[in-house]
Design a protein around this motif. Structure first.
Motif, PDB file in Angstrom:
ATOM      1  N   PRO A 133       0.790  -1.235   0.000  1.00 20.50           N
ATOM      2  CA  PRO A 133       0.000   0.000   0.000  1.00 20.50           C
ATOM      3  C   PRO A 133       0.826   1.291   0.000  1.00 20.50           C
ATOM      4  CG  PRO A 133      -1.023  -1.572   1.437  1.00 20.50           C
ATOM      5  CD  PRO A 133       0.277  -2.185   0.988  1.00 20.50           C
ATOM      6  N   ALA A 134       1.968   1.308   0.628  1.00 22.03           N
ATOM      7  CA  ALA A 134       2.776   2.540   0.696  1.00 22.03           C
ATOM      8  C   ALA A 134       3.538   2.822  -0.601  1.00 22.03           C
ATOM      9  CB  ALA A 134       3.758   2.449   1.856  1.00 22.03           C
ATOM     10  N   ASP A 135       3.601   1.862  -1.513  1.00 27.34           N
ATOM     11  CA  ASP A 135       4.363   2.037  -2.751  1.00 27.34           C
ATOM     12  C   ASP A 135       3.629   2.926  -3.748  1.00 27.34           C
ATOM     13  OD1 ASP A 135       6.389   0.379  -1.824  1.00 27.34           O
ATOM     14  OD2 ASP A 135       5.514  -1.413  -2.712  1.00 27.34           O
ATOM     15  N   GLN A 136       4.398   3.723  -4.464  1.00 27.31           N
ATOM     16  CA  GLN A 136       3.885   4.541  -5.557  1.00 27.31           C
ATOM     17  C   GLN A 136       4.729   4.258  -6.787  1.00 27.31           C
ATOM     18  OE1 GLN A 136       1.261   6.929  -6.080  1.00 27.31           O
ATOM     19  NE2 GLN A 136       0.592   5.613  -4.419  1.00 27.31           N
ATOM     20  N   LEU A 137       4.092   3.840  -7.857  1.00 28.55           N
ATOM     21  CA  LEU A 137       4.799   3.459  -9.074  1.00 28.55           C
ATOM     22  C   LEU A 137       4.772   4.586 -10.094  1.00 28.55           C
ATOM     23  CD1 LEU A 137       3.129  -0.041  -9.317  1.00 28.55           C
ATOM     24  CD2 LEU A 137       5.370   0.480  -8.367  1.00 28.55           C
ATOM     25  N   LYS A 138       5.884   4.753 -10.771  1.00 27.42           N
ATOM     26  CA  LYS A 138       5.972   5.751 -11.839  1.00 27.42           C
ATOM     27  C   LYS A 138       6.240   5.033 -13.144  1.00 27.42           C
ATOM     28  CE  LYS A 138       7.423   9.717  -9.121  1.00 27.42           C
ATOM     29  NZ  LYS A 138       7.476   9.228  -7.771  1.00 27.42           N
ATOM     30  N   TYR A 139       5.380   5.308 -14.110  1.00 31.50           N
ATOM     31  CA  TYR A 139       5.520   4.710 -15.438  1.00 31.50           C
ATOM     32  C   TYR A 139       6.850   5.185 -16.043  1.00 31.50           C
ATOM     33  CZ  TYR A 139       4.352   3.315 -20.194  1.00 31.50           C
ATOM     34  OH  TYR A 139       4.364   2.728 -21.429  1.00 31.50           O
ATOM     35  N   GLN A 140       7.568   4.297 -16.652  1.00 31.53           N
ATOM     36  CA  GLN A 140       8.883   4.478 -17.286  1.00 31.53           C
ATOM     37  C   GLN A 140      10.016   4.634 -16.275  1.00 31.53           C
ATOM     38  OE1 GLN A 140       8.325   7.653 -20.206  1.00 31.53           O
ATOM     39  NE2 GLN A 140       8.125   6.098 -21.803  1.00 31.53           N
ATOM     40  N   GLN A 141       9.707   4.627 -14.983  1.00 33.64           N
ATOM     41  CA  GLN A 141      10.750   4.590 -13.963  1.00 33.64           C
ATOM     42  C   GLN A 141      10.675   3.267 -13.212  1.00 33.64           C
ATOM     43  OE1 GLN A 141      10.642   8.058 -11.456  1.00 33.64           O
ATOM     44  NE2 GLN A 141      10.767   9.465 -13.189  1.00 33.64           N
ATOM     45  N   ASP A 142       9.554   3.052 -12.546  1.00 25.57           N
ATOM     46  CA  ASP A 142       9.343   1.808 -11.805  1.00 25.57           C
ATOM     47  C   ASP A 142       8.703   0.740 -12.676  1.00 25.57           C
ATOM     48  OD1 ASP A 142      10.125   3.104  -9.333  1.00 25.57           O
ATOM     49  OD2 ASP A 142       8.161   4.062  -9.381  1.00 25.57           O
ATOM     50  N   VAL A 143       7.973   1.183 -13.685  1.00 24.32           N
ATOM     51  CA  VAL A 143       7.243   0.281 -14.570  1.00 24.32           C
ATOM     52  C   VAL A 143       7.755   0.476 -15.990  1.00 24.32           C
ATOM     53  CG1 VAL A 143       4.969  -0.343 -15.470  1.00 24.32           C
ATOM     54  CG2 VAL A 143       5.203   0.375 -13.082  1.00 24.32           C
ATOM     55  N   ILE A 144       8.159  -0.613 -16.610  1.00 27.87           N
ATOM     56  CA  ILE A 144       8.730  -0.579 -17.958  1.00 27.87           C
ATOM     57  C   ILE A 144       7.646  -0.224 -18.973  1.00 27.87           C
ATOM     58  CG2 ILE A 144       9.841  -1.982 -19.742  1.00 27.87           C
ATOM     59  CD1 ILE A 144      10.918  -3.734 -17.387  1.00 27.87           C
ATOM     60  N   ALA A 145       8.002   0.670 -19.890  1.00 32.28           N
ATOM     61  CA  ALA A 145       7.087   1.059 -20.966  1.00 32.28           C
ATOM     62  C   ALA A 145       6.984  -0.069 -21.986  1.00 32.28           C
ATOM     63  CB  ALA A 145       7.601   2.326 -21.647  1.00 32.28           C
ATOM     64  N   ILE A 146       5.864  -0.073 -22.711  1.00 32.27           N
ATOM     65  CA  ILE A 146       5.672  -1.041 -23.786  1.00 32.27           C
ATOM     66  C   ILE A 146       5.327  -0.269 -25.050  1.00 32.27           C
ATOM     67  CG2 ILE A 146       4.325  -2.986 -24.655  1.00 32.27           C
ATOM     68  CD1 ILE A 146       3.666  -3.749 -21.826  1.00 32.27           C
ATOM     69  N   SER A 147       6.154  -0.405 -26.064  1.00 30.91           N
ATOM     70  CA  SER A 147       5.889   0.246 -27.345  1.00 30.91           C
ATOM     71  C   SER A 147       4.621  -0.357 -27.956  1.00 30.91           C
ATOM     72  CB  SER A 147       7.078   0.027 -28.280  1.00 30.91           C
ATOM     73  OG  SER A 147       6.824   0.638 -29.522  1.00 30.91           O
ATOM     74  N   GLY A 148       3.697   0.490 -28.359  1.00 26.99           N
ATOM     75  CA  GLY A 148       2.450   0.031 -28.950  1.00 26.99           C
ATOM     76  C   GLY A 148       1.349  -0.225 -27.938  1.00 26.99           C
ATOM     77  N   ALA A 149       1.693  -0.103 -26.671  1.00 20.95           N
ATOM     78  CA  ALA A 149       0.684  -0.306 -25.621  1.00 20.95           C
ATOM     79  C   ALA A 149       0.785   0.787 -24.575  1.00 20.95           C
ATOM     80  CB  ALA A 149       0.863  -1.678 -24.987  1.00 20.95           C
ATOM     81  N   THR A 150       1.214   1.964 -24.997  1.00 24.72           N
ATOM     82  CA  THR A 150       1.476   3.056 -24.049  1.00 24.72           C
ATOM     83  C   THR A 150       0.255   3.400 -23.213  1.00 24.72           C
ATOM     84  OG1 THR A 150       3.116   3.946 -25.574  1.00 24.72           O
ATOM     85  CG2 THR A 150       2.313   5.434 -23.859  1.00 24.72           C
TER      86      THR A 150
END
Length: 178
Positions: free
Chosen positions: A135-152
């Motif tokens: 619950p305390a975690d905060q995810l950042k797209y392209q930092q904590d979570v890998i981007a996907i080309s074509g599924a942005t």
């Protein structure tokens, strides 16, 4: 017992069963399969968690009556299941988040994806990055979570959905709902 008592009892039993499983059958089958696999159980009960309006109104993202469930085996809590929808480019997809009893994500799964493109967010490899989040975690797209080309759009949407759920978990634990 007379007919009125039987009728009343039947209504109570049916109401309880219907209240416990408000998910569409297609979704429920997929949720059940994942629960059996992750928690290594054959039998379990899903019990909807009612959230009082007073608590739901405190959350930025409300949780509906058919979204959050306790998973019990032999009347023992073994985890939680959260089922919801998130936006994709022109439609939405259904997803599942499974938590252990410590409210740590043990599995995320895209249950139904309705677009021709972007379905890569359903890959086990991509979804593994949410496992272990609390619950305390905060995810950042392209930092904590890998981007996907074509599924942005879908990848950002899934990341936001997990973040929103984690924020809600903090509120629910603070208010002793779970």
């Amino acid at each position: 017992m007379n007919l009125k008592k039987y009728s009343f009892l039947l209504i109570i039993v049916l109401s309880t069963l219907l209240y416990s499983y408000t998910l569409p059958n297609k979704i429920l089958k997929k949720v059940n399969k994942e629960i059996k696999s992750i928690f290594e159980v054959k039998e379990f009960n899903l019990k909807a968690i009612k959230i009082a309006d007073s608590i739901n109104n405190k959350m930025r993202f409300k949780i509906g009556a058919d979204n959050l469930f306790k998973i019990e085996n032999n009347n023992t809590l073994i985890g939680y299941a959260y089922v919801d929808k998130a936006a994709s480019k022109t439609d939405e997809f259904d997803y599942l988040i499974l938590l252990d009893t410590n409210l740590i994500i043990v599995k995320t799964k895209v249950l139904i994806y309705r677009e021709d493109y972007g379905g890569e967010i359903g890959s086990k490899r991509w979804l593994k990055q949410f496992i272990g989040k609390k619950p305390a975690d905060q995810l950042k797209y392209q930092q904590d979570v890998i981007a996907i080309s074509g599924a942005t759009i879908s990848a950002i949407s899934m990341t936001n959905a997990v973040n929103q759920f984690l924020q809600n978990l903090e509120t629910l634990t603070f208010n002793k709902v779970i």
